[in-house]
Design a protein around this motif. Structure first.
Motif, mmCIF file in Angstrom:
data_model
loop_
_atom_site.group_PDB
_atom_site.id
_atom_site.type_symbol
_atom_site.label_atom_id
_atom_site.label_comp_id
_atom_site.label_asym_id
_atom_site.label_seq_id
_atom_site.Cartn_x
_atom_site.Cartn_y
_atom_site.Cartn_z
ATOM 1 N N CYS A 120 0.819 -1.198 -0.260
ATOM 2 C CA CYS A 120 -0.014 0.413 -0.064
ATOM 3 C C CYS A 120 0.871 1.670 0.133
ATOM 4 N N ALA A 121 2.123 1.163 0.727
ATOM 5 C CA ALA A 121 3.027 2.333 0.787
ATOM 6 C C ALA A 121 3.877 2.456 0.003
ATOM 7 N N LYS A 122 3.954 1.677 -1.445
ATOM 8 C CA LYS A 122 4.576 1.314 -2.649
ATOM 9 C C LYS A 122 3.557 2.184 -3.837
ATOM 10 N N LYS A 123 2.256 2.545 -3.388
ATOM 11 C CA LYS A 123 1.948 2.657 -4.372
ATOM 12 C C LYS A 123 1.346 1.301 -5.878
ATOM 13 N N VAL A 124 1.103 0.538 -5.329
ATOM 14 C CA VAL A 124 0.964 -0.317 -6.893
ATOM 15 C C VAL A 124 -0.060 -0.222 -6.904
ATOM 16 N N HIS A 125 -0.725 -1.080 -8.388
ATOM 17 C CA HIS A 125 -1.958 -0.301 -8.680
ATOM 18 C C HIS A 125 -3.301 -1.267 -8.310
ATOM 19 N N MET A 174 6.241 -11.809 -2.041
ATOM 20 C CA MET A 174 4.551 -12.137 -1.671
ATOM 21 C C MET A 174 4.740 -10.983 -2.521
ATOM 22 N N THR A 175 5.311 -9.782 -1.633
ATOM 23 C CA THR A 175 5.788 -8.022 -2.480
ATOM 24 C C THR A 175 6.047 -8.312 -4.026
ATOM 25 N N GLU A 176 7.438 -9.508 -4.823
ATOM 26 C CA GLU A 176 7.179 -9.069 -5.693
ATOM 27 C C GLU A 176 6.462 -9.900 -6.340
ATOM 28 N N TRP A 177 5.652 -10.499 -6.508
ATOM 29 C CA TRP A 177 3.985 -11.209 -6.609
ATOM 30 C C TRP A 177 3.075 -9.995 -7.339
ATOM 31 N N VAL A 178 2.863 -9.450 -6.167
ATOM 32 C CA VAL A 178 2.197 -8.427 -6.594
ATOM 33 C C VAL A 178 2.275 -6.712 -7.011
ATOM 34 N N GLU A 179 3.691 -7.172 -6.689
ATOM 35 C CA GLU A 179 4.522 -5.463 -7.550
ATOM 36 C C GLU A 179 4.366 -5.601 -9.010
ATOM 37 N N GLY A 180 4.961 -7.441 -9.622
ATOM 38 C CA GLY A 180 5.184 -7.887 -10.649
ATOM 39 C C GLY A 180 3.397 -7.546 -11.210
ATOM 40 N N LEU A 181 2.609 -8.358 -11.384
ATOM 41 C CA LEU A 181 0.908 -8.190 -11.455
ATOM 42 C C LEU A 181 0.539 -6.806 -11.651
ATOM 43 N N SER A 182 0.619 -5.713 -10.510
ATOM 44 C CA SER A 182 1.163 -4.401 -10.750
ATOM 45 C C SER A 182 0.928 -3.889 -12.269
ATOM 46 N N ILE A 183 2.009 -4.545 -12.993
ATOM 47 C CA ILE A 183 2.249 -3.685 -13.808
ATOM 48 C C ILE A 183 2.192 -4.634 -15.377
ATOM 49 N N LEU A 231 -0.372 -6.689 -15.141
ATOM 50 C CA LEU A 231 -1.934 -6.315 -15.554
ATOM 51 C C LEU A 231 -2.440 -4.132 -16.398
ATOM 52 N N ARG A 232 -1.732 -4.068 -14.469
ATOM 53 C CA ARG A 232 -2.171 -2.537 -14.538
ATOM 54 C C ARG A 232 -1.337 -0.887 -14.887
ATOM 55 N N GLY A 233 -0.166 -1.395 -15.296
ATOM 56 C CA GLY A 233 0.898 -0.994 -15.485
ATOM 57 C C GLY A 233 1.024 -0.047 -16.565
ATOM 58 N N THR A 234 1.296 1.692 -15.849
ATOM 59 C CA THR A 234 1.375 2.789 -16.864
ATOM 60 C C THR A 234 1.921 2.261 -19.118
ATOM 61 N N ASN A 235 1.914 3.005 -19.576
ATOM 62 C CA ASN A 235 3.038 2.681 -20.111
ATOM 63 C C ASN A 235 3.553 2.978 -20.219
ATOM 64 N N GLY A 255 7.356 -11.297 -29.160
ATOM 65 C CA GLY A 255 6.987 -11.864 -28.256
ATOM 66 C C GLY A 255 5.963 -12.148 -26.792
ATOM 67 N N GLN A 256 4.959 -12.446 -26.986
ATOM 68 C CA GLN A 256 4.033 -12.283 -25.979
ATOM 69 C C GLN A 256 4.487 -12.295 -24.345
ATOM 70 N N CYS A 257 5.024 -11.023 -23.537
ATOM 71 C CA CYS A 257 5.085 -10.866 -22.267
ATOM 72 C C CYS A 257 4.684 -10.197 -21.890
ATOM 73 N N LEU A 258 3.347 -9.642 -21.912
ATOM 74 C CA LEU A 258 2.370 -9.688 -21.207
ATOM 75 C C LEU A 258 0.298 -9.901 -21.468
ATOM 76 N N PRO A 259 -0.268 -10.104 -20.748
ATOM 77 C CA PRO A 259 -1.431 -11.052 -20.342
ATOM 78 C C PRO A 259 -2.308 -10.460 -21.843
ATOM 79 N N ASP A 260 -2.935 -10.963 -23.032
ATOM 80 C CA ASP A 260 -3.539 -11.097 -23.583
ATOM 81 C C ASP A 260 -4.972 -10.220 -23.684
ATOM 82 N N HIS A 261 -5.152 -8.984 -24.028
ATOM 83 C CA HIS A 261 -6.541 -8.122 -23.742
ATOM 84 C C HIS A 261 -7.372 -8.799 -23.769
ATOM 85 N N LYS A 262 -7.425 -9.345 -23.913
ATOM 86 C CA LYS A 262 -9.260 -10.732 -23.232
ATOM 87 C C LYS A 262 -8.875 -11.265 -21.987
ATOM 88 N N VAL A 263 -7.823 -11.282 -21.170
ATOM 89 C CA VAL A 263 -7.799 -12.116 -19.975
ATOM 90 C C VAL A 263 -7.607 -11.210 -19.398
#
Length: 202
Positions: free
Chosen positions: A20-25, A86-95, A97-101, A185-193
């Motif tokens: 929460c302090a790191k301001k993940v998305h 745990m922290t790396e998991w959420v920080e990674g998913l933040s980018i 799934l919801r990362g800025t450009n 190559g695909q390194c981010l999730p498909d938009h449908k997902v």
């Protein structure tokens, strides 16, 4: 080599406060849900190994390229200890799934820079494109077609003409043409997902 430990309530609370302090998305309830998924995947252990992570990428995000799944693991594993906390998991998913450009451009470059030297070389481009392109049975030498694609990518993206892509080359190219973000190559999730998130609900 450190051993895995069971995840305590206190460890979860510390991770939530830290994230929460790191301001993940993600909001607090989403972070809690992601940590519950983490605990399920790891069977309540405090670290996720490469194999479990690859299963998540394959089963939840339809990723299949071995080289890129390995590089995505390394992008998530920020402390390079061979496990995702745990922290790396959420920080990674933040980018993821919801990362800025900007975050996604930096992430994709990290994934594509296979040897971590700060550049995407001709050889790295060839290696990634070779595994992500479907061979046609009629092709005599499919490597020639891949070499042509590498040359096209360099002509389009290599702004300083040094026969490799720096982060700045990649960044500027993707800003000018957003479709280049996953050009190797695909390194981010498909938009449908991302839109339906049926398989990976938070």
């Amino acid at each position: 080599m450190t051993t895995a430990h069971h995840i305590t309530r206190k460890a979860v609370q510390v991770a939530i406060d830290d994230l929460c302090a790191k301001k993940v998305h993600f909001g607090k309830s989403e972070i809690e849900a992601l940590l519950n998924i983490y605990k399920t995947i790891t069977k309540n252990q405090d670290r996720m190994d490469r194999l479990k992570f690859r299963d998540v990428l394959h089963n939840s995000f339809d990723m299949t390229d071995d080289i890129l799944m390995d590089r995505v693991f390394r992008a998530f594993d920020r402390d390079n200890d061979g496990y995702i906390s745990m922290t790396e998991w959420v920080e990674g998913l933040s980018i993821f799934l919801r990362g800025t450009n900007e975050e996604k451009i930096r992430y994709a470059f990290t994934v594509y820079d296979l040897n971590g030297d700060g550049y995407i070389s001709r050889e790295e481009m060839f290696q990634m494109l070779k595994t992500s392109i479907i061979k046609q049975p009629s092709e005599e030498d499919p490597d020639e077609g891949i070499k042509d694609l590498v040359e096209i990518a360099l002509r389009k993206m290599d702004k300083d003409h040094d026969s490799r892509l720096s982060f700045q080359d990649f960044h500027d190219s993707v800003l000018a043409d957003p479709l280049l973000l996953e050009c190797f190559g695909q390194c981010l999730p498909d938009h449908k997902v991302i839109l339906c998130q049926k398989k990976f609900e938070i």
